[in-house]
Design an enzyme around this catalytic site. Structure first.
Site, mmCIF file in Angstrom:
data_model
loop_
_atom_site.group_PDB
_atom_site.id
_atom_site.type_symbol
_atom_site.label_atom_id
_atom_site.label_comp_id
_atom_site.label_asym_id
_atom_site.label_seq_id
_atom_site.Cartn_x
_atom_site.Cartn_y
_atom_site.Cartn_z
ATOM 1 N N TRP A 100 0.835 -1.212 0.000
ATOM 2 C CA TRP A 100 0.000 0.000 0.000
ATOM 3 C C TRP A 100 0.863 1.252 0.000
ATOM 4 O O TRP A 100 0.538 2.237 -0.668
ATOM 5 C CB TRP A 100 -0.979 -0.017 1.177
ATOM 6 N N ASP A 167 -2.087 6.609 6.189
ATOM 7 C CA ASP A 167 -3.078 5.648 5.705
ATOM 8 C C ASP A 167 -3.451 4.759 6.886
ATOM 9 O O ASP A 167 -2.659 3.934 7.336
ATOM 10 C CB ASP A 167 -2.451 4.817 4.568
ATOM 11 N N LYS A 191 -12.740 -1.804 6.197
ATOM 12 C CA LYS A 191 -12.007 -2.700 7.081
ATOM 13 C C LYS A 191 -12.426 -2.539 8.528
ATOM 14 O O LYS A 191 -12.813 -3.497 9.161
ATOM 15 C CB LYS A 191 -10.501 -2.488 6.917
#
Ligand SMILES: *Cc1c(COP(=O)(O)O)cnc(C)c1O
Length: 353
Positions: A100, A167, A191
């Site tokens: 990511w 993030d 999530k």
């Protein structure tokens, strides 16, 4: 009953699923579905306003920090952040702690320069780098607080004198942090916060509006702030699911209370792995994630059998990401402690055989 350890989209509180499904047929006794009302109606505006104020309350945000619910997932933020913050001749600092982060780096390079100040790539991202310096001249420093795929997590948020961008897709609202110390936080909701389709962005408005580049209207954070996340039609159902999950979190004592349970869940599972003769953890001990627990078997040949055993016992979503292999149990906020107790029991049962 299914025990859902999926990495994302992932487990949600039963009460949220129940209320959301009622709202699909009859939202707040309006006789209308949440899916068929206008987003600029008092009915939906109340949902958006409550979602935003719950985020502010749960994160204890100051007045400089604005809360947005946007489209496009965390992946769109990889692009939107440099588009809004990074001038062409400037440099952004990035910590490379996994796939990511790498995606974020790639997008930032389209807008300016990138300085990768640290990386754990050579050991397949199984730890969080500690020894590095972030240049004060950099425009911002980007970290991925929890690395969903590798099961590593920043236990200490690095102290920097430049704007910190994070993030938090897979550990948002899972632990106490000084959220005001971040210039920008983003997270795909699917999530730890709600349903896929909504992306949370918390931004300190003082860092905006300093850019030379023209920004397309829909990409400009300042426009979204002015429009209170209603610049265009928001992802209404996903925002609603997030609002219900945020309400649930507040009713259950907020971030402090959930952090205690999250610690119990992670301790229980890591203890079981550490004390097992057949399972072993993949992440460096001091950097272990409380959200995604990654482990493999001493004998790789037996992994298939454990996956099959797990499936027969209604354990869902524990197959590891292909880049790590083995298993990954995601212990997000909505996963009850009893599910971890159940998993640990089944691991012991399998080991005895
Ligand atoms: C899942 C994930 C993403 C990607 O999220 P999308 O909403 O699918 O774009 C980004 N970062 C992290 C840390 C993730 O876990």
């Amino acid at each position: 009953m299914i025990y859902n350890f999926n990495a994302g989209p992932s487990v949600l509180p039963q009460s949220v699923l129940q209320e959301a499904s009622n709202a699909i047929v009859n939202f707040n006794n309006s006789g209308l579905s949440i899916l068929e009302i206008g987003h600029r109606t008092p009915l939906f505006e109340a949902v958006m306003n409550e979602a935003i104020s719950l985020v502010k309350e749960l994160m204890k945000l100051d007045d400089d920090h604005e809360v947005l619910f946007l489209h496009g997932g965390a992946t769109t933020q990889f692009m939107q952040i440099p588009m809004n913050l990074l001038n062409e001749n400037e440099t952004a600092a990035y910590a490379d702690t996994g796939v990511w982060s790498t995606k974020g780096i790639k997008e930032a390079r389209l807008f300016g320069n990138v300085d990768i100040v640290c990386s754990s790539k050579e050991s397949n991202y199984n730890f969080i780098p500690k020894d590095f310096a972030v240049p004060n001249a950099a425009t911002y420093f980007h970290i991925t607080t929890n690395n969903t795929i590798y099961g590593t997590q920043w236990q200490q948020i690095p102290k920097v004198s430049i704007p910190l961008v994070a993030d938090m897709s897979s550990d948002i609202l899972s632990r106490k942090l000084d959220f005001n110390s971040f210039a920008l936080i983003f997270a795909g909701a699917q999530k730890n916060m709600g349903a896929a389709g909504a992306t949370l962005v918390v931004v300190n408005k003082q860092i905006l509006g300093k850019l030379k580049r023209a920004i397309p209207a829909i990409m400009d954070y300042q426009n979204h702030i002015k429009a209170a996340s209603m610049l265009n039609t928001p992802p209404v159902f996903a925002v609603y699911a997030s609002m219900l999950t945020l309400r649930w979190l507040k009713e259950n004592g907020g971030v402090e209370a959930i952090e205690k349970i999250n610690n119990q869940k992670a301790d229980l599972l890591y203890d079981a792995i550490d004390n097992s003769k057949i399972f072993k953890p993949t992440a460096a001990k001091e950097d272990r994630s409380k959200m995604n627990v990654c482990f493999v078997m001493e004998d790789v040949e037996k992994e298939k059998a454990f996956l099959e055993f797990a499936k027969q016992n209604n354990i869902y979503g524990i197959k590891g990401h292909r880049s790590v292999g083995g298993f990954r149990a995601s212990l997000y906020n909505a996963l009850p402690l009893s599910s971890v107790e159940y998993l640990v029991g089944k691991m012991k049962e399998f080991e005895k055989r």
